[in-house]
Design a protein around this motif. Sequence first.
Motif, short mmCIF file in Angstrom:
data_model
loop_
_atom_site.label_atom_id
_atom_site.label_comp_id
_atom_site.label_asym_id
_atom_site.label_seq_id
_atom_site.Cartn_x
_atom_site.Cartn_y
_atom_site.Cartn_z
N ALA A 37 55.61 35.88 19.67
CA ALA A 37 54.87 37.13 19.44
C ALA A 37 54.10 37.54 20.69
CB ALA A 37 53.93 36.98 18.25
N VAL A 38 53.48 36.58 21.34
CA VAL A 38 52.74 36.86 22.58
C VAL A 38 53.71 37.32 23.67
CG1 VAL A 38 51.39 35.83 24.45
CG2 VAL A 38 50.80 35.35 22.07
N ASP A 39 54.81 36.60 23.83
CA ASP A 39 55.80 36.97 24.84
C ASP A 39 56.33 38.39 24.59
OD1 ASP A 39 55.51 34.51 26.07
OD2 ASP A 39 57.33 33.65 25.16
N LYS A 40 56.59 38.71 23.32
CA LYS A 40 57.09 40.05 22.98
C LYS A 40 56.03 41.10 23.28
CE LYS A 40 59.01 42.76 19.10
NZ LYS A 40 59.21 43.86 19.95
N TYR A 41 54.78 40.84 22.94
CA TYR A 41 53.72 41.82 23.21
C TYR A 41 53.61 42.08 24.71
CZ TYR A 41 49.60 44.62 22.94
OH TYR A 41 48.74 45.68 23.05
#
Length: 63
Positions: free
Chosen positions: A43-47
């Motif tokens: 989720a962090v990488d996608k954000y």
Amino acid sequence: MLARKDFKSENPKVADFLSRMKLPIPDLEAAMFTAQQSSYDEAVDKYIADHPDQVKSWIGEEG
């Protein structure tokens, strides 16, 4: 910001980063949904991938 009394003077770079970090509620909701479907790391990488200019503003770079 909630922190101990001398946090800003002892950690000026972190305090500056935190003061610039703004995460709109819809973005937070989307990231939490992504985290539930995969993982917090994903989720962090996608954000970061989806919002590079926002992240640059948080770290003090103009995008």
